[in-house]
Write an enzyme that holds these catalytic residues in place. Structure first.
Site, PDB file in Angstrom:
ATOM      1  N   ASP A  81     -11.711   2.577   3.682  1.00  0.00           N
ATOM      2  CA  ASP A  81     -11.991   1.145   3.544  1.00  0.00           C
ATOM      3  C   ASP A  81     -13.499   0.885   3.467  1.00  0.00           C
ATOM      4  OD1 ASP A  81     -10.023  -0.710   3.174  1.00  0.00           O
ATOM      5  OD2 ASP A  81      -9.549  -0.979   5.295  1.00  0.00           O
ATOM      6  N   LYS A 125       0.840  -1.205   0.000  1.00  0.00           N
ATOM      7  CA  LYS A 125       0.000   0.000   0.000  1.00  0.00           C
ATOM      8  C   LYS A 125       0.871   1.250   0.000  1.00  0.00           C
ATOM      9  CE  LYS A 125      -3.861  -2.465   1.988  1.00  0.00           C
ATOM     10  NZ  LYS A 125      -4.569  -2.981   3.154  1.00  0.00           N
ATOM     11  N   GLN A 148      -5.199  -1.807   9.364  1.00  0.00           N
ATOM     12  CA  GLN A 148      -5.011  -3.133   8.769  1.00  0.00           C
ATOM     13  C   GLN A 148      -5.616  -4.201   9.682  1.00  0.00           C
ATOM     14  OE1 GLN A 148      -3.510  -3.666   5.637  1.00  0.00           O
ATOM     15  NE2 GLN A 148      -4.277  -5.736   5.935  1.00  0.00           N
TER      16      GLN A 148
END
Ligand code: NDP
Length: 283
Positions: free
Chosen positions: A119, A52, A96
């Protein structure tokens, strides 16, 4: 033989567009910023986070990584999120997953400001997706939709069968297909006659996590097959949830694993971050 849907190429094309948007935003004095929070030292999570970061750098997105020890308390994590919520340089916050025990994942995701939730996992954003007015759409299912769009698949009136009902893939992709006027069937571990359901599908989206469980002869001739599954078999080999060789003989188009949906996820994360920065620039 099926056409192979080249996720790497679609993702790369998208990243070119994203980089151009970043340049335009920078011209307006706004550099998109993403904060990635990693708790503990799960090796797979480390790899994802570093991918990322690299992708952000290549697109010109400012990214900052917060690596926290596995012993980090929920309170410390919530405090960090609170400071990132208030940081004007940060347009997107990604925590994460999975988080180590005993941190409450739901509580942490709910602490992220919905306007920075790139997200798309905050219940506010889930609700907006359900009601057809999304603010951010979760990256993997959004990537699936972008692939279908790139392949010019018109979902209106099509029978879409989704295998898997997780919050991160199955359910959101079902809502996205519904928004595109598909007739959606969601299958899961208690579904009866799965093969029968798949046989009727114009579009099959597999997100299960079981190597090659969808057999080639279940696929309706001419169907589109999107395989989200990533399964490691043996030491190195990755395979999807669909028997690729068998399904390729019947489908009109199919995504490979690797090189299908996988590369799209990070592109959609960058996309969402730039969209968020665009909203900041417009304020
Ligand atoms: P989950 O484990 O959260 O969900 C799996 C789903 O599959 C569940 O809904 C489960 O049903 C269903 N299922 C399990 N066994 C069967 C069966 N025998 N028949 C029918 N349905 C079944 O997985 P995720 O959604 O998180 O991920 C799915 C796959 O996608 C994994 O391989 C994962 O690695 C991959 N993935 C890939 C990404 C990417 O490419 N970037 C990103 C995210 C995921 P039930 O609900 O009843 O238990």
């Amino acid at each position: 033989m099926a056409r192979i849907i080249d996720g790497k190429q679609i993702a790369a094309d998208l990243r070119v567009k994203i980089a151009a948007d970043v340049t335009r935003l920078q011209g307006a004095g706004v550099t998109p910023g993403l904060a990635v929070v990693l708790v503990g030292d799960d090796p797979a999570s480390r790899v994802y986070v570093s991918m990322k970061e690299k992708a952000c750098a290549a697109a010109g997105i400012f990214s900052v990584e917060h690596k926290l020890a596995a012993e980090t308390t929920e309170r410390e994590l919530l405090d960090l999120i609170d400071s990132l919520n208030r940081d004007e340089k940060i347009d997107g916050i990604l925590v994460q997953l999975p988080l180590p025990d005993p941190i409450d994942e739901g509580k942490v995701l709910e602490a992220i400001l919905p306007t920075k939730d790139v997200d798309g996992f905050h219940p506010y954003n889930v609700g907006r997706l359900v009601t057809g007015n999304p603010l951010f759409q979760p990256c993997t299912p959004y990537g699936v939709m972008k692939m279908l769009e790139a392949e010019k698949v018109d979902l209106a009136g099509k029978d879409v069968v989704i295998i898997g009902r997780s919050n991160i893939v199955g359910k959101p992709v079902a809502l996205m297909c519904l928004a595109e006027h598909a007739t959606v069937t969601i299958c899961h571990s208690r579904t009866r006659d799965l093969a029968d359901k798949v046989r009727k599908a114009d579009v099959v989206i597999a997100a299960v996590g079981r190597p090659e469980m969808i057999k080639g002869d279940w696929i309706k001739p001419g169907a589109i097959v999107i395989d989200v599954g990533v399964n490691r078999v043996g030491d190195k080999k990755l395979v999807g949830d669909v028997d690729f060789a068998g399904a390729s003989e019947r489908a009109a188009a199919i995504t490979p694993v690797p090189g299908g949906v996988g590369p799209m996820t990070i592109s959609m994360l960058l996309f969402n971050t730039v969209v968020s920065a665009g909203r900041r620039a417009a304020v």
